[in-house]
Design a protein around this motif. Structure first.
Motif, short mmCIF file in Angstrom:
data_model
loop_
_atom_site.label_atom_id
_atom_site.label_comp_id
_atom_site.label_asym_id
_atom_site.label_seq_id
_atom_site.Cartn_x
_atom_site.Cartn_y
_atom_site.Cartn_z
N LEU A 103 0.82 -1.21 0.00
CA LEU A 103 0.00 0.00 0.00
C LEU A 103 0.86 1.26 0.00
CD1 LEU A 103 -2.79 -0.96 2.59
CD2 LEU A 103 -2.91 -1.07 0.10
N TYR A 154 -0.71 9.13 2.07
CA TYR A 154 -2.02 8.64 1.63
C TYR A 154 -2.91 9.79 1.19
CZ TYR A 154 -0.87 4.00 3.38
OH TYR A 154 -0.29 2.77 3.57
N HIS A 159 -6.21 8.71 -3.74
CA HIS A 159 -6.67 7.42 -4.26
C HIS A 159 -7.62 6.86 -3.20
CE1 HIS A 159 -6.72 3.33 -5.69
NE2 HIS A 159 -5.74 3.51 -6.57
N LEU A 162 -7.31 3.14 -2.24
CA LEU A 162 -6.06 2.93 -1.50
C LEU A 162 -6.24 3.38 -0.05
CD1 LEU A 162 -3.00 2.41 -1.17
CD2 LEU A 162 -2.62 4.72 -2.07
#
Length: 230
Positions: A103, A154, A159, A162
């Motif tokens: 990730l 992140y 995303h 994600l």
């Protein structure tokens, strides 16, 4: 082996309820924090009736909270046996860390061309707090700073799927990191240098170097965690 008890944590939760009548609205965060911090030990049973009595509420909200915590991987729900705090094995930890690595490699790849001055300023603020830590740091402080840095990646990745995947394992990662910080207090010695290296590579815009830095950082964190457990 004596089974973990929840009597002490439930007393604490009841005292919180007396101070905050609206605690029913935050029962998930309250229980999550107790599990992550180890106040509710791995393997501890979480009887709906006792939790409901401690919080002076019906079993419905408690059941919903336990279902949410099961989604986060912190609780196991077994038919006729009720809820139990997860006890993660070495195999579980290997799965969590390899998934997190995948990730974060995607996150940093997508984040590099999207990072703004605001994102970088947030990272720099976190880095300064890491640098200021001393050996008497609180495990929760280390956890919060670690997540604050990685959360920027992140956010910048933009995303949604994600981010949802990260949120699904975030609580388990928090549980592992908190226990590691309790067992081995060296975050103040390594955190700043490793995260600063990632920040510097981000500035260069080198995607390959950035993914290698994330791999080095998380692989090292995984091995330190396993060492602290054994």
């Amino acid at each position: 082996m004596e089974e973990p008890t929840v009597a002490g944590p439930l007393d604490q939760l009841a005292r919180q309820a007396e101070r905050s009548p609206a605690l029913w609205a935050t029962v998930v965060p309250a229980l999550r924090q107790m599990i992550v911090s180890g106040a509710l030990a791995p393997g501890a049973h979480l009887p709906e009736g006792e939790l409901a009595a401690a919080l002076e509420m019906s079993r419905g909200p408690i059941r919903e909270a336990l279902i949410e915590l099961e989604r986060e991987g912190l609780v196991v729900l077994r038919r006729h046996r009720g809820a139990q705090v997860i006890a993660l094995t070495d195999e579980d930890i290997e799965e969590i860390y390899t998934l997190r690595l995948s990730l974060e490699q995607l996150a940093i790849t997508r984040a590099l061309p999207r990072l703004t001055d605001e994102h970088l300023a947030t990272m720099d603020d976190v880095l300064e707090q890491m640098r200021a830590l001393g050996p008497d740091y609180e495990p929760q402080t280390a956890l919060d700073l670690d997540f604050a840095f990685h959360d920027v990646l992140y956010q910048a990745a933009a995303h949604s799927r994600l981010d949802r995947a990260w949120q699904q394992i975030r609580s388990q990662v928090a549980m592992l990191l908190h226990s590691r910080h309790v067992a081995r207090r060296d975050f103040h010695e390594i955190a700043y240098a490793e995260h600063k290296a990632i920040r510097d590579i981000i500035t260069s815009g080198d995607t390959t170097a950035a993914t290698e830095a994330i791999n080095h950082h998380l692989t090292g964190a995984y091995h330190r965690l396993i060492t602290a457990r054994h």
